[in-house]
Design a protein around this motif. Structure first.
Motif, mmCIF file in Angstrom:
data_model
loop_
_atom_site.group_PDB
_atom_site.id
_atom_site.type_symbol
_atom_site.label_atom_id
_atom_site.label_comp_id
_atom_site.label_asym_id
_atom_site.label_seq_id
_atom_site.Cartn_x
_atom_site.Cartn_y
_atom_site.Cartn_z
ATOM 1 N N LYS A 128 18.566 -42.197 47.650
ATOM 2 C CA LYS A 128 18.503 -43.645 47.608
ATOM 3 C C LYS A 128 19.090 -44.112 46.288
ATOM 4 O O LYS A 128 19.030 -43.421 45.290
ATOM 5 C CB LYS A 128 17.063 -44.120 47.740
ATOM 6 C CG LYS A 128 16.480 -43.851 49.100
ATOM 7 C CD LYS A 128 15.103 -44.433 49.209
ATOM 8 C CE LYS A 128 14.556 -44.165 50.599
ATOM 9 N NZ LYS A 128 13.224 -44.695 50.763
ATOM 10 N N ARG A 129 19.654 -45.291 46.315
ATOM 11 C CA ARG A 129 20.280 -45.830 45.111
ATOM 12 C C ARG A 129 19.200 -46.306 44.142
ATOM 13 O O ARG A 129 18.265 -47.004 44.523
ATOM 14 C CB ARG A 129 21.188 -46.984 45.488
ATOM 15 C CG ARG A 129 21.965 -47.508 44.322
ATOM 16 C CD ARG A 129 23.083 -48.350 44.776
ATOM 17 N NE ARG A 129 24.003 -48.532 43.681
ATOM 18 C CZ ARG A 129 25.058 -49.298 43.744
ATOM 19 N NH1 ARG A 129 25.331 -49.924 44.856
ATOM 20 N NH2 ARG A 129 25.852 -49.427 42.724
ATOM 21 N N ASP A 130 19.345 -45.951 42.892
ATOM 22 C CA ASP A 130 18.444 -46.396 41.836
ATOM 23 C C ASP A 130 19.105 -47.592 41.154
ATOM 24 O O ASP A 130 20.104 -47.440 40.454
ATOM 25 C CB ASP A 130 18.204 -45.259 40.840
ATOM 26 C CG ASP A 130 17.161 -45.607 39.790
ATOM 27 O OD1 ASP A 130 16.895 -46.809 39.577
ATOM 28 O OD2 ASP A 130 16.619 -44.677 39.177
ATOM 29 N N TRP A 131 18.552 -48.782 41.387
ATOM 30 C CA TRP A 131 19.150 -50.005 40.851
ATOM 31 C C TRP A 131 19.198 -49.982 39.335
ATOM 32 O O TRP A 131 20.109 -50.533 38.726
ATOM 33 C CB TRP A 131 18.383 -51.235 41.339
ATOM 34 C CG TRP A 131 18.345 -51.388 42.821
ATOM 35 C CD1 TRP A 131 17.224 -51.431 43.598
ATOM 36 C CD2 TRP A 131 19.450 -51.524 43.722
ATOM 37 N NE1 TRP A 131 17.574 -51.575 44.923
ATOM 38 C CE2 TRP A 131 18.941 -51.644 45.020
ATOM 39 C CE3 TRP A 131 20.829 -51.548 43.556
ATOM 40 C CZ2 TRP A 131 19.735 -51.789 46.144
ATOM 41 C CZ3 TRP A 131 21.641 -51.691 44.665
ATOM 42 C CH2 TRP A 131 21.101 -51.817 45.945
ATOM 43 N N ARG A 132 18.215 -49.341 38.700
ATOM 44 C CA ARG A 132 18.170 -49.287 37.234
ATOM 45 C C ARG A 132 19.375 -48.533 36.680
ATOM 46 O O ARG A 132 20.069 -49.016 35.781
ATOM 47 C CB ARG A 132 16.883 -48.599 36.766
ATOM 48 C CG ARG A 132 15.622 -49.311 37.200
ATOM 49 C CD ARG A 132 14.406 -48.476 36.947
ATOM 50 N NE ARG A 132 14.457 -47.255 37.764
ATOM 51 C CZ ARG A 132 13.448 -46.432 37.940
ATOM 52 N NH1 ARG A 132 12.305 -46.663 37.331
ATOM 53 N NH2 ARG A 132 13.561 -45.366 38.688
ATOM 54 N N LYS A 133 19.630 -47.362 37.225
ATOM 55 C CA LYS A 133 20.745 -46.551 36.755
ATOM 56 C C LYS A 133 22.079 -47.206 37.104
ATOM 57 O O LYS A 133 23.008 -47.224 36.296
ATOM 58 C CB LYS A 133 20.686 -45.150 37.359
ATOM 59 C CG LYS A 133 21.830 -44.263 36.883
ATOM 60 C CD LYS A 133 21.734 -42.880 37.421
ATOM 61 C CE LYS A 133 22.859 -41.966 37.046
ATOM 62 N NZ LYS A 133 24.034 -42.495 36.442
ATOM 63 N N ALA A 134 22.153 -47.782 38.295
ATOM 64 C CA ALA A 134 23.404 -48.417 38.714
ATOM 65 C C ALA A 134 23.743 -49.596 37.801
ATOM 66 O O ALA A 134 24.901 -49.760 37.393
ATOM 67 C CB ALA A 134 23.288 -48.880 40.166
ATOM 68 N N MET A 135 22.742 -50.411 37.433
ATOM 69 C CA MET A 135 23.018 -51.541 36.550
ATOM 70 C C MET A 135 23.377 -51.049 35.154
ATOM 71 O O MET A 135 24.281 -51.594 34.513
ATOM 72 C CB MET A 135 21.821 -52.494 36.488
ATOM 73 C CG MET A 135 22.065 -53.708 35.612
ATOM 74 S SD MET A 135 23.549 -54.659 36.025
ATOM 75 C CE MET A 135 22.998 -55.545 37.463
ATOM 76 N N SER A 136 22.709 -50.024 34.697
ATOM 77 C CA SER A 136 23.028 -49.463 33.392
ATOM 78 C C SER A 136 24.479 -48.976 33.353
ATOM 79 O O SER A 136 25.192 -49.192 32.368
ATOM 80 C CB SER A 136 22.068 -48.310 33.074
ATOM 81 O OG SER A 136 22.342 -47.788 31.808
#
Length: 123
Positions: free
Chosen positions: A16-24
């Protein structure tokens, strides 16, 4: 050919996509793009009107000024819990923030260059 249960268990599971890492990641790449555009666009516009260190000082100020804005985008997503970080219902908000981040990272250097050129032509 039938796969055994052991082989099926070793197949990678879709993460699943981790929004925290993706935004970082978007913030990091956005800062790189912004800085590169700042160097090539704004400093070029400033150096056409001045042969002093002013363009380089302006570059430092403009890059330092964008960091808090990018940090705000990242901080907004960094506070999510593990469950929220994988929540697919946040995709719309994530796309909105990423679009705003990239519009700023790409558009701001060109907008600032235009403003500087207009100011240099007036003065």
């Amino acid at each position: 050919m039938v796969k055994s249960d052991k082989q099926a268990a070793t197949l990678p599971v879709a993460r699943k996509r981790d929004w925290r890492k993706a935004m970082s990641d978007h913030v990091a790449y956005g800062l790189l793009a912004y800085t590169a555009l700042q160097i090539f666009v704004t400093v070029k516009a400033l150096s056409e009107g001045s042969s002093t260190a002013l363009p380089y000082l302006a570059l430092i100020v403009l890059v330092a000024g964008i960091i808090p804005v990018c940090r705000w985008f990242e901080k907004r997503w960094a506070v999510l819990s593990d469950a929220e970080a994988a929540d697919p219902s946040l995709a719309g908000e994530f796309r909105r923030d990423v679009t705003a981040l990239w519009a700023m990272a790409i558009g701001l250097p060109f907008g600032l260059a235009l403003i500087f050129k207009m100011l240099l032509s007036v003065f």
